[in-house]
Design a protein around this motif. Structure first.
Motif, PDB file in Angstrom:
ATOM      1  N   LEU A 158      -2.324  14.491   1.804  1.00 32.51           N
ATOM      2  CA  LEU A 158      -2.005  13.442   2.795  1.00 32.51           C
ATOM      3  C   LEU A 158      -1.026  13.918   3.800  1.00 32.51           C
ATOM      4  O   LEU A 158       0.205  14.016   3.247  1.00 32.51           O
ATOM      5  N   VAL A 159      -1.204  14.326   4.874  1.00 31.45           N
ATOM      6  CA  VAL A 159      -0.275  14.695   5.989  1.00 31.45           C
ATOM      7  C   VAL A 159      -0.086  13.542   6.929  1.00 31.45           C
ATOM      8  O   VAL A 159      -1.020  13.002   7.379  1.00 31.45           O
ATOM      9  N   LEU A 160       1.012  13.014   7.037  1.00 25.44           N
ATOM     10  CA  LEU A 160       1.351  11.962   8.207  1.00 25.44           C
ATOM     11  C   LEU A 160       2.334  12.210   9.166  1.00 25.44           C
ATOM     12  O   LEU A 160       3.407  13.133   8.718  1.00 25.44           O
ATOM     13  N   PRO A 161       2.401  11.800  10.414  1.00 24.66           N
ATOM     14  CA  PRO A 161       3.800  11.887  11.145  1.00 24.66           C
ATOM     15  C   PRO A 161       4.697  10.851  10.853  1.00 24.66           C
ATOM     16  O   PRO A 161       4.353   9.788  10.366  1.00 24.66           O
ATOM     17  N   VAL A 162       5.781  11.154  11.222  1.00 21.06           N
ATOM     18  CA  VAL A 162       7.076  10.261  10.826  1.00 21.06           C
ATOM     19  C   VAL A 162       7.024   9.223  11.773  1.00 21.06           C
ATOM     20  O   VAL A 162       6.590   9.489  12.942  1.00 21.06           O
ATOM     21  N   HIS A 163       7.769   8.000  11.690  1.00 17.71           N
ATOM     22  CA  HIS A 163       7.912   7.007  12.432  1.00 17.71           C
ATOM     23  C   HIS A 163       6.589   6.594  13.303  1.00 17.71           C
ATOM     24  O   HIS A 163       6.414   6.383  14.337  1.00 17.71           O
ATOM     25  N   ARG A 164       5.501   6.325  12.428  1.00 21.84           N
ATOM     26  CA  ARG A 164       4.281   5.922  13.106  1.00 21.84           C
ATOM     27  C   ARG A 164       3.754   4.892  11.965  1.00 21.84           C
ATOM     28  O   ARG A 164       4.172   4.923  10.695  1.00 21.84           O
ATOM     29  N   GLU A 165       2.983   3.748  12.497  1.00 17.31           N
ATOM     30  CA  GLU A 165       2.244   2.832  11.780  1.00 17.31           C
ATOM     31  C   GLU A 165       1.068   3.513  11.359  1.00 17.31           C
ATOM     32  O   GLU A 165       0.261   3.851  12.245  1.00 17.31           O
ATOM     33  N   VAL A 200       1.487   1.057   6.528  1.00 18.81           N
ATOM     34  CA  VAL A 200       2.822   1.667   6.163  1.00 18.81           C
ATOM     35  C   VAL A 200       3.363   2.386   7.515  1.00 18.81           C
ATOM     36  O   VAL A 200       2.642   2.855   8.326  1.00 18.81           O
ATOM     37  N   THR A 201       4.762   1.867   7.577  1.00 19.15           N
ATOM     38  CA  THR A 201       5.435   2.748   8.846  1.00 19.15           C
ATOM     39  C   THR A 201       6.289   3.819   8.080  1.00 19.15           C
ATOM     40  O   THR A 201       7.270   3.484   7.197  1.00 19.15           O
ATOM     41  N   THR A 202       5.984   4.903   8.380  1.00 21.94           N
ATOM     42  CA  THR A 202       6.757   6.180   7.933  1.00 21.94           C
ATOM     43  C   THR A 202       8.063   6.294   8.476  1.00 21.94           C
ATOM     44  O   THR A 202       8.428   5.812   9.690  1.00 21.94           O
TER      45      THR A 202
END
Lengths: 254, 626
Positions: A158-165, A200-202
């Motif tokens: 699971l790869v996600l960008p930071v500061h995103r919903e 979730v908001t990273t």
């Protein structure tokens, strides 16, 4: 008669001292909470800390009352031996105060942090907002697939960008699983035949390699492979995330 | 006399000869029933003798054979056809191995069975803690074995120990005497209620030999539809114990309603009797829900009905299960409240404080327990409209539950407390359940549950309520009523040693589990990531000390039952009716009509002497009623 005033005073003093110690202990616990990597998780940690702070005096009250009752038993025996005793069958002030305090405390738990957090965390919009990154999560015995429909990417980590919903649409192909990321403090069950959502908001760059609480972990007993039904999580800065997407697309083809 | 009647007498006595060993007959008939049911089904439907269809049919006939064999034949079938009720109920120790209608015998049967089950299920927990000492260990044959252990531990503990220990044991033994009755309202139903229990427990224990099951005590489908054949035995075991619980609930309600001694008003009932009343209402009303849910699971397995598979409604099962399941946890704990509040006035030598609050609290908990079940389902994706209402009811049920503490603290404050073994266990209960109750406030919060659900935080929470609560109360009751049941005293020093050993080891085991949950340890896992190893090592070490603490009372109380000093009729100078009759009580309990007094009036009552004189001077009233 000495005990009549001595023990209540003693109990009150002990309650204050113990409560101060307990609150210090709560602060220590809160300081050692695991790393939190989502804004929802921060709210949950705050509520956890708040409930610890409010219930600590309740805990110390009961413990002190038990301890002082035991400690004053000798005094009570002397009083009873000295003359007639008539033990109270009820005490209107004490009982009604108890009732009112417990009612108010629990009502506060519900209508204070309880409802606030439900509104802030759980009750997302039915449809994803345009700015959300949608990730489809498919659980199966025993593993996870993450599909990014807007990006045309499918991944096992699971790869996600930071500061995103991030909006997760979670489902299962077989039995019930539960999609849990401890560092986000969020989980939602993966139920076959339906799609459940959480948003979730990273808030911080984090990866499983550095912090094991940043992992996808199945939380619902799902058979033999349940304990090891994990997936790695990486929350990346936006440009690193874009680079990852480009790389995946190149690997996975059109 | 005609020849005809002579023949029937001869046949009758042949039956009686066989029934001299009813337990053997029950085993033979059960085995025959199983073979018959399984063989016929195997021949008609499936090929093998141990397919799930065959096991279900075999088990049904085995249960019938078992119940008829132990005495159901003479107790129900023969009288139905006009014959006489002629069951040899045995004398002395043999009574405990027979169909026996004496509520005191039934109580001890229940209690010993529950304690034996507790030791078995506890040993399984020890194996689980060995597995969890390090990641990567493999003490069971593979992780499937661990899941089987989790399932067995939970199912045995909930259905075989917690649900029947206090209700079956003390509910049977003490309630009729406390209300001045000679026996339960339906003695034969009572006798048969007990004999369902060992069969249910054996069904669970047999499951691992039939492919096992790994869906836990909650048996969530679709997993429970697709796992091993042992799952059907788990279903049948729960149904068997459920029949027993409903029957004993009806019996207790009828007993308290109809058989109270003249002059004993509802408003004077001992609080333990009240706790049995509310528990029985919940048993009668809600156990059928779990039966329904599990029958549908079994049908999904054998008949392809797809009630709860992905082509059906998997979450519907969870609703049905928890509509039963949450009243169930109050079925487990209300009897514990009853015992603790019953014992506190005795050992504080002080009137029970807030009797009306207690009874009102029990009734409110009983009603509210029906309205909280969805808090088990916050994270299943249920409708948002269900979140806040169920959070409200769940938080609010701590208000009437808190009345137990109101009464306990009010009673203890200024009391002439003696720290006898039963009293220590009551105080231990109050400490442990306080932690269990307060952490319940955390789990009732929807948002917090999104983190805590299915972690060790939940495991620690419900062990604090059920083990730290219900089991501590059960043990308090065992030490308290031991002299009444056995006619002998236990050794007080060993009893106190047991308390401190168990209390410290218990908290050392379960308190760190909350933190393990916070750190990300999820439940029902045979394996975990290395960063969780230190806390798991500690918990395992403490758990072994806790497990060892059970050896002490097992040896001590068995010895005391046979060799202990003789007990007087009222060693605690208690005021409830069971202490006005000899220890152990005669079969019919009361030789003369009981005198109803205020059971909690300790104003000016003599101080509790310890050790109590075992042979009071003749002519001195021992009942404490004067």
């Amino acid at each position: 008669m000495r005990g009549r005033t001595l023990y209540p005073v003693l109990a009150g003093a002990a309650w204050v001292v113990l409560t101060v110690l307990a609150e210090a202990g709560v602060n220590g616990l809160v300081a050692h909470f695991p790393v939190v990597a989502s804004s929802q998780g921060q709210l949950i940690d705050d509520t956890f800390a708040l409930l610890l702070r409010v219930t600590a005096p309740v805990f110390t009250f009961v413990v002190v009352a038990l301890a002082v009752s035991i400690a004053s038993a000798g005094e009570a025996r002397r009083l009873a031996a000295a003359g007639e005793v008539r033990y109270a069958r009820d005490n209107r002030f004490f009982s009604w105060t108890w009732f009112a305090v417990s009612f108010i405390l629990n009502a506060y738990f519900v209508f204070g942090p309880g409802v606030h957090d439900v509104n802030a965390i759980v009750l997302g919009p039915d449809q994803p907002r345009p700015t959300d990154l949608v990730v489809q999560v498919e659980a199966h015995q025993w593993g996870w697939d993450f599909i990014y429909p807007s990006l045309g990417v499918k991944s096992q980590t699971l790869v996600l960008p930071v500061h995103r919903e991030i909006r997760f649409d979670v489902t299962s192909k077989d039995v019930i699983h539960s999609f849990w990321i401890p560092a986000f403090r969020m989980k939602i069950d993966a139920v076959p035949g339906r799609i459940n959502h959480i948003t979730v908001t990273t808030t911080r760059v984090i990866s499983t390699r550095d912090d094991p609480t940043a992992r996808v972990q199945c939380a619902e007993l799902c058979g033999i492979g349940h304990p090891n039904m994990r997936a790695a999580v990486q929350v990346l800065p936006p440009d690193a995330f874009d680079a990852w997407v480009t790389q995946q697309k190149a690997q996975q083809g059109p | 006399m005609s020849d005809r009647s002579d023949i029937s007498v001869a046949r009758g006595s042949r039956w009686m000869a066989f029934s001299r060993a009813p337990l053997l007959r029950a085993v033979v008939w059960a085995a025959a029933g199983f073979l018959l049911g399984a063989e016929v089904t195997a021949a008609l439907v499936s090929d093998t003798l141990l397919s799930q269809d065959a096991v279900i049919a075999g088990y049904a006939l085995a249960l019938l054979g078992w119940i008829l064999g132990i005495g159901g034949w003479e107790a129900f079938v023969v009288p139905w056809f006009g014959g006489e009720y002629r069951v040899d109920e045995g004398t002395g120790r043999s009574r405990y191995f027979r169909f026996n209608t004496d509520h005191k015998v039934v109580g001890i049967q229940y209690l010993v069975t529950a304690l034996a089950t507790l030791l078995i299920a506890g040993s399984i927990a020890m194996l689980m803690r060995i597995e969890l000492m390090k990641p990567g260990l493999n003490v069971f044959s593979g992780p499937g074995g661990y899941n089987q252990a989790v399932s067995l531990h939970g199912t045995l503990m909930i259905f075989g120990v917690a649900a029947v220990g206090i209700v079956g044991g003390f509910g049977n033994y003490v309630v009729p005497i406390m209300i001045g009755a000679e026996d339960m309202a339906y003695p034969r139903l009572n006798a048969v209620s007990y004999w369902f229990v060992p069969m249910g427990v054996l069904a669970f224990l047999a499951a691992p030999f039939l492919g096992g099951w790994e869906s836990g005590w909650t048996a969530y489908p679709p997993l429970s539809v697709t796992d091993g054949t042992g799952q059907v035995l788990a279903v049948l075991g729960v149904l068997t114990l459920g029949i027993s619980s409903v029957a004993s609930g009806i019996n207790l309600l009828a007993t308290v309603y109809h058989l109270r001694a003249p002059g004993l008003d509802w408003r004077q009932l001992p609080v333990f009797v009240w706790s049995m009343v509310v528990t029985s209402v919940l048993n009668v009303a809600f156990v059928p829900f779990v039966g329904t849910a599990l029958v549908l699971v079994a049908m999904d397995r054998v008949a392809g009905t797809h009630f709860f598979t992905k082509d059906g409604l998997p979450l519907l099962y969870q609703d049905l299960f928890w509509i039963f399941g949450h009243p169930e946890v109050y079925i487990l704990i209300l009897p514990g409240f009853g015992i603790v509040l019953e014992l506190l006035p005795v050992f504080a030598r002080k009137t029970l404080f807030g009797y009306k609050w207690v009874v009102g609290g029990f009734l409110a908990v009983m009603l509210m327990s029906m309205t909280v079940w969805d808090h088990h389902m916050y994270t299943t994706g249920i409708s948002n409209a269900r979140l806040v209402p169920f959070m409200t009811t769940t938080e609010m049920i701590s208000v009437p539950t808190g009345f137990v503490y109101l009464a306990a603290l009010g009673t203890l404050w200024g009391g002439r407390i003696r720290l006898t073994t039963p009293m220590l266990f009551c105080l231990g209960f109050l400490f442990n359940f306080l932690i269990g109750g307060l952490t319940g406030v955390f789990l009732a919060d929807v948002a917090l549950d999104f983190q805590m659900q299915d972690t060790f935080f939940v495991v620690a929470h419900f062990h604090y309520t059920i083990m730290g609560g219900m089991v501590f109360a059960l043990i308090a009751g065992i030490y308290y009523w031991f002299p009444k049941m056995s006619g002998r005293m236990y050794h007080e020093g060993l009893g106190r040693l047991h308390f401190w050993w168990m209390f410290i080891a218990y908290n050392a085991t379960f308190l760190p589990m909350f933190w393990a949950g916070v750190e990300g340890m999820n439940r029902r896992v045979a394996d975990y990531l290395p960063y969780l190893q230190p806390i798991n090592e500690w918990v395992s070490a403490a758990a072994f000390v806790l497990g060892a603490s059970f050896v002490l009372p097992a040896v001590h109380l068995t010895y005391a039952w046979v060799r202990g000093e003789e007990a007087s009729s009222n060693p605690w100078r208690s005021r409830t009716l069971e202490w006005t009759i000899p220890s152990p009580p005669p079969k019919e309990n009361f030789h003369e009509p009981p005198r109803i007094v205020d059971f909690y009036d300790y104003d000016g009552a003599e101080d509790l002497e310890w050790p109590a004189p075992s042979h009071p001077a003749p002519g001195v009233p021992v009942a404490g009623n004067d």
